[in-house]
Design an enzyme around this catalytic site. Structure first.
Site, mmCIF file in Angstrom:
data_model
loop_
_atom_site.group_PDB
_atom_site.id
_atom_site.type_symbol
_atom_site.label_atom_id
_atom_site.label_comp_id
_atom_site.label_asym_id
_atom_site.label_seq_id
_atom_site.Cartn_x
_atom_site.Cartn_y
_atom_site.Cartn_z
ATOM 1 N N TYR A 48 -7.564 53.487 0.482
ATOM 2 C CA TYR A 48 -6.188 53.008 0.329
ATOM 3 C C TYR A 48 -6.046 52.142 -0.917
ATOM 4 C CZ TYR A 48 -5.284 54.509 5.172
ATOM 5 O OH TYR A 48 -5.137 55.240 6.322
ATOM 6 N N TRP A 101 -1.066 57.930 14.301
ATOM 7 C CA TRP A 101 -0.438 57.440 13.078
ATOM 8 C C TRP A 101 0.766 58.303 12.727
ATOM 9 C CZ3 TRP A 101 -1.014 61.169 9.157
ATOM 10 C CH2 TRP A 101 -2.079 62.057 9.290
ATOM 11 N N SER A 102 1.590 57.762 11.869
ATOM 12 C CA SER A 102 2.820 58.410 11.419
ATOM 13 C C SER A 102 3.772 58.737 12.563
ATOM 14 C CB SER A 102 2.496 59.686 10.630
ATOM 15 O OG SER A 102 3.593 60.084 9.835
ATOM 16 N N LEU A 107 6.759 58.041 12.830
ATOM 17 C CA LEU A 107 8.080 58.368 12.286
ATOM 18 C C LEU A 107 8.011 59.492 11.257
ATOM 19 C CD1 LEU A 107 9.469 54.724 11.890
ATOM 20 C CD2 LEU A 107 9.649 56.281 13.838
ATOM 21 N N ALA A 108 6.883 60.215 11.242
ATOM 22 C CA ALA A 108 6.715 61.392 10.361
ATOM 23 C C ALA A 108 7.014 61.055 8.906
ATOM 24 C CB ALA A 108 7.588 62.545 10.833
ATOM 25 N N ARG A 157 10.147 56.975 -0.040
ATOM 26 C CA ARG A 157 8.812 57.491 -0.345
ATOM 27 C C ARG A 157 8.877 58.905 -0.914
ATOM 28 N NH1 ARG A 157 4.393 57.248 4.410
ATOM 29 N NH2 ARG A 157 5.112 55.085 4.339
ATOM 30 N N GLY A 184 3.588 51.852 9.993
ATOM 31 C CA GLY A 184 3.511 51.687 8.543
ATOM 32 C C GLY A 184 4.869 51.265 8.033
ATOM 33 N N GLN A 188 12.186 46.083 9.155
ATOM 34 C CA GLN A 188 11.718 47.370 9.673
ATOM 35 C C GLN A 188 10.626 47.158 10.725
ATOM 36 O OE1 GLN A 188 9.383 50.112 7.047
ATOM 37 N NE2 GLN A 188 11.256 51.342 7.075
#
Length: 407
Positions: free
Chosen positions: A130, A283-284, A286-287, A304, A363, A369
């Site tokens: 990362y 993980w992800s 919210l796609a 993004r 994330g 948020q």
């Protein structure tokens, strides 16, 4: 003990007999272009994994303990076991992919970690790759500055891509040990709680990987180890090797899981959770931001998907499938309104409803948020079987298998 040894031998022999130690394919593009015969062979191998897992029934009773979810008195955060290990993790964790050392400033990163910690989050996830190691440095600096008790934190990192040299990537014994030492130096920590293999490595024998992970645990560099983006068959192979040679097996798998990505977590991994105790850190949820609804009218300049390195995400959103997903999200928004929550909160709570999910990694790029996403805890109890059925009808992608949920 005799029964455990017997079962371990059965697993080992079964894996050997069915060729589960054959070279492993891990690149999605290669799998998608495989011939019918190759696909058939893959399905046969997966059936073998399922049979092996079922043969562990007598062994699994030792692990069939009551794993109760608890709730923090001051924060309302819920805590679960990481897989069927004894490690208790917050059901929501904070990830650092893209954000730390990239999308956000160090000051915002500190704000996010502080909000998370004060709301009961104890799981913080990063990786050596990362932002080329910067994410680990920032995470470590914040932990040191805040003077939080190390024993109150669950810090995880992932290994595979460590540098440009041939020996600085992969899951060889050399890179696992050297890579983790490098991560610990950047994090300014004596140990991490979980070290993950960030993807499978077909160039390294499974026994070497499991022995190296056992080594770093036995030498106090990590408490546990897990996998990320591994197939059920590869995880089962690692478990078999660990039992055969009296080594330490993985406790969890990091997997993508959200409304539009369900098959692996709901079809392949439950068998492993119930039989060998491997949980899921998803993980992800919210796609990559798709589920927030911000792409409904196109690609916002600050998003993004507007960045050059995320051209693939932009193409995905603008594709026909992407447009169909946006249509489904509009319908899901009505369910969110009915439950008096936002769409992201509904999506995260939906992930948490799966029994095998130990924690969902968030994330986020700003405090508002993050605060919104943490509110998913209060939505979890509102997702009844009826609500879940309504969601399935809209999505139209429910896997044809029995699913277990937290109630």
């Amino acid at each position: 003990m005799r029964q455990e040894r017997l079962t371990a031998m059965q697993v080992s022999f079964a894996c050997t007999d069915h060729g589960l130690k054959a070279p492993r394919t891990s690149e999605p593009n290669k799998q998608n272009t495989s011939s019918p015969s190759t696909a058939s062979a893959a399905r046969a191998r997966f059936r073998t994994v399922a049979l092996i897992a079922r043969s562990l029934g007598s062994f699994s009773h030792r692990h069939h303990i009551s794993l109760k979810e608890s709730t923090g008195k001051l924060t309302g955060m819920k805590y679960r076991n990481l897989g069927k290990s004894g490690l208790r993790v917050s059901c929501l964790g904070l990830g650092t992919w893209v954000t730390f050392g990239g999308q956000i400033s160090d000051e915002v990163a500190e704000q996010l970690m502080t909000i998370a910690y004060e709301n009961g989050v104890n799981l913080f996830d990063t990786a050596e790759v990362y932002s080329a190691g910067k994410a680990e440095i920032i995470l470590g600096n914040i932990i040191k500055k805040k003077c939080w008790r190390r024993s109150s934190l669950v810090i995880t990192t992932k290994l595979y891509w460590g540098g440009k040299a041939e020996t600085e990537r992969g899951l060889s014994r050399k890179h696992i040990i050297e890579g983790l030492k490098g991560s610990l130096q950047r994090l300014q920590l004596e140990y991490v709680d979980v070290v993950f293999a960030n993807r499978p490595d077909s160039n390294t024998p499974m026994e070497e990987i499991v022995r190296a992970m056992t080594h770093v645990i036995n030498h106090g560099m990590s408490m546990y180890w897990g996998t990320s983006r591994w197939s059920a068959m590869e995880i089962m192979e690692a478990y078999s090797v660990a039992r055969q040679f009296n080594l330490i097996p993985p406790v969890c798998e990091q997997a993508e899981y959200h409304f539009f990505q369900r098959d692996k977590v709901e079809m392949q991994l439950p068998e492993l959770y119930h039989k060998i105790g491997v949980g899921v850190v998803s993980w992800s949820p919210l796609a990559c931001g798709i589920i927030t609804g911000k792409y409904e009218k196109g690609i916002p300049e600050s998003s993004r998907a507007s960045q050059k390195s995320y051209q693939w995400l932009k193409e995905k959103i603008l594709s026909e499938d992407g447009k169909k997903q946006q249509s489904k999200l509009k319908e899901l928004t009505h369910i969110a309104e009915r439950l008096s929550c936002t769409l992201p909160q509904l999506a995260i709570a939906w992930c948490l409803r799966n029994e095998g999910v130990s924690s969902v990694l968030l994330g986020t790029s700003n405090p508002a948020q993050l605060t919104e996403n943490l509110g998913a805890i209060q939505v979890l109890s509102k997702i009844t079987s009826h609500v879940a059925s309504d969601i399935d009808k809209i999505l139209g992608n429910r896997p044809h298998s029995k699913k277990d949920y937290h109630h």
